[in-house]
Scaffold this motif. Structure first.
Motif, PDB file in Angstrom:
ATOM      1  N   ILE A  99       0.865  -1.177   0.000  1.00 53.67           N
ATOM      2  CA  ILE A  99       0.000   0.000   0.000  1.00 53.67           C
ATOM      3  C   ILE A  99       0.901   1.227   0.000  1.00 53.67           C
ATOM      4  CG2 ILE A  99      -1.804   1.273   1.218  1.00 53.67           C
ATOM      5  CD1 ILE A  99      -2.703  -1.455   2.411  1.00 53.67           C
ATOM      6  N   ILE A 116     -14.695  -0.176  -4.319  1.00 54.71           N
ATOM      7  CA  ILE A 116     -14.522   0.834  -3.273  1.00 54.71           C
ATOM      8  C   ILE A 116     -14.928   2.196  -3.829  1.00 54.71           C
ATOM      9  CG2 ILE A 116     -12.696  -0.472  -2.114  1.00 54.71           C
ATOM     10  CD1 ILE A 116     -10.648   1.475  -3.281  1.00 54.71           C
ATOM     11  N   ALA A 120     -11.427   6.770  -2.485  1.00 56.18           N
ATOM     12  CA  ALA A 120     -11.016   6.109  -1.238  1.00 56.18           C
ATOM     13  C   ALA A 120      -9.496   6.133  -1.093  1.00 56.18           C
ATOM     14  CB  ALA A 120     -11.529   4.679  -1.212  1.00 56.18           C
ATOM     15  N   THR A 122      -6.589   4.238   1.022  1.00 56.49           N
ATOM     16  CA  THR A 122      -6.324   3.061   1.850  1.00 56.49           C
ATOM     17  C   THR A 122      -5.212   3.388   2.835  1.00 56.49           C
ATOM     18  OG1 THR A 122      -7.006   1.618   0.037  1.00 56.49           O
ATOM     19  CG2 THR A 122      -5.746   0.609   1.815  1.00 56.49           C
ATOM     20  N   LEU A 140      -8.944  -7.288   2.963  1.00 56.94           N
ATOM     21  CA  LEU A 140      -9.256  -5.904   3.301  1.00 56.94           C
ATOM     22  C   LEU A 140     -10.774  -5.728   3.320  1.00 56.94           C
ATOM     23  CD1 LEU A 140      -6.820  -3.810   1.036  1.00 56.94           C
ATOM     24  CD2 LEU A 140      -6.638  -4.177   3.506  1.00 56.94           C
ATOM     25  N   ASP A 142     -13.880  -3.254   2.286  1.00 59.39           N
ATOM     26  CA  ASP A 142     -14.057  -2.302   1.180  1.00 59.39           C
ATOM     27  C   ASP A 142     -14.086  -0.858   1.668  1.00 59.39           C
ATOM     28  OD1 ASP A 142     -14.141  -4.490  -0.461  1.00 59.39           O
ATOM     29  OD2 ASP A 142     -16.260  -4.275  -1.008  1.00 59.39           O
ATOM     30  N   ARG A 144     -12.346   1.925   3.262  1.00 57.75           N
ATOM     31  CA  ARG A 144     -10.930   2.209   3.528  1.00 57.75           C
ATOM     32  C   ARG A 144     -10.724   3.430   4.415  1.00 57.75           C
ATOM     33  NH1 ARG A 144      -8.585  -0.800  -0.672  1.00 57.75           N
ATOM     34  NH2 ARG A 144      -9.847  -2.698  -0.703  1.00 57.75           N
ATOM     35  N   GLU A 146     -10.012   5.528   7.620  1.00 53.32           N
ATOM     36  CA  GLU A 146      -9.133   5.162   8.720  1.00 53.32           C
ATOM     37  C   GLU A 146      -9.945   4.601   9.883  1.00 53.32           C
ATOM     38  OE1 GLU A 146      -5.132   6.888  10.817  1.00 53.32           O
ATOM     39  OE2 GLU A 146      -6.519   8.302   9.905  1.00 53.32           O
ATOM     40  N   ARG A 153      -4.353  -5.294   7.358  1.00 52.24           N
ATOM     41  CA  ARG A 153      -3.482  -4.167   7.678  1.00 52.24           C
ATOM     42  C   ARG A 153      -3.170  -4.133   9.167  1.00 52.24           C
ATOM     43  NH1 ARG A 153      -7.003   0.554   5.407  1.00 52.24           N
ATOM     44  NH2 ARG A 153      -8.571  -0.889   6.191  1.00 52.24           N
TER      45      ARG A 153
END
Length: 182
Positions: A99, A116, A120, A122, A140, A142, A144, A146, A153
């Motif tokens: 990322i 997404i 967005a 990520t 992940l 969808d 993203r 925070e 992640r």
């Protein structure tokens, strides 16, 4: 009531009991090995899934194949064994996920993510680079934003054996979101 009628009623009652027991056994086998229903709590898969959506989860495919990139799966939460998470598979065995600048790269190429929001970003937490080992996947949500999704992640790659099934059909609400998941 004569004896003949009593025997006939008993046989009929026994047939009903056998049918009901058989139906219960079949239902338990289907729910255990073939498919399950899943209720969405939270917004980690928004915009694809919304809170209170109800999904059919196909379990049987997990006996014959591993999940593929883009599949929406239900897995045992790595950080809480009493919970399940719904996430999207991004990387499979042998993949490198990175990322950078809010974008996801898969094996060095920008991943096209039509599911997404267009703008967005990520976010990353402690790491921004993962190598997916044999028997694992990278997942992940969808959403993203925070902190919106607990996923690879934050807890890293996920063992395939913790995947409970592939979510492939939304059966509720019946309105505009009913149908096959993409």
């Amino acid at each position: 009531m004569d004896e003949d009628k009593k025997m006939k009623v008993k046989r009929e009652v026994m047939e009903w009991i056998k049918s009901i027991v058989f139906a219960i056994i079949v239902a338990v086998l289907i729910k255990t090995f073939i498919f399950n229903t899943t209720y969405v709590l939270g917004n980690s898969m928004y915009p694809t899934l919304h809170e209170r959506d109800r999904l059919f989860t196909n379990k049987i495919t997990m006996y014959f194949s591993s999940p593929g990139r883009g599949d929406i799966i239900v897995l045992k939460a790595p950080d809480n064994p009493d919970k399940d998470y719904i996430k999207r598979v991004i990387g499979i065995e042998g993949d490198i996920v990175e990322i950078k600048n809010g974008k996801v790269y898969l094996n060095g190429k920008l991943l096209e993510e039509k599911y997404i929001d267009k703008d967005a970003y990520t976010h990353t937490y402690d790491k921004n680079y993962w190598r997916v080992e044999k028997g694992y996947v990278f997942v992940l949500g969808d959403n993203r934003e925070e902190g919106a999704s607990k996923d690879s992640r934050s807890f890293g790659i996920v063992p395939v054996e913790t995947i409970k099934g592939k979510a492939n059909f939304r059966y509720y609400p019946f309105s505009y979101r009913f149908g096959k998941l993409k």
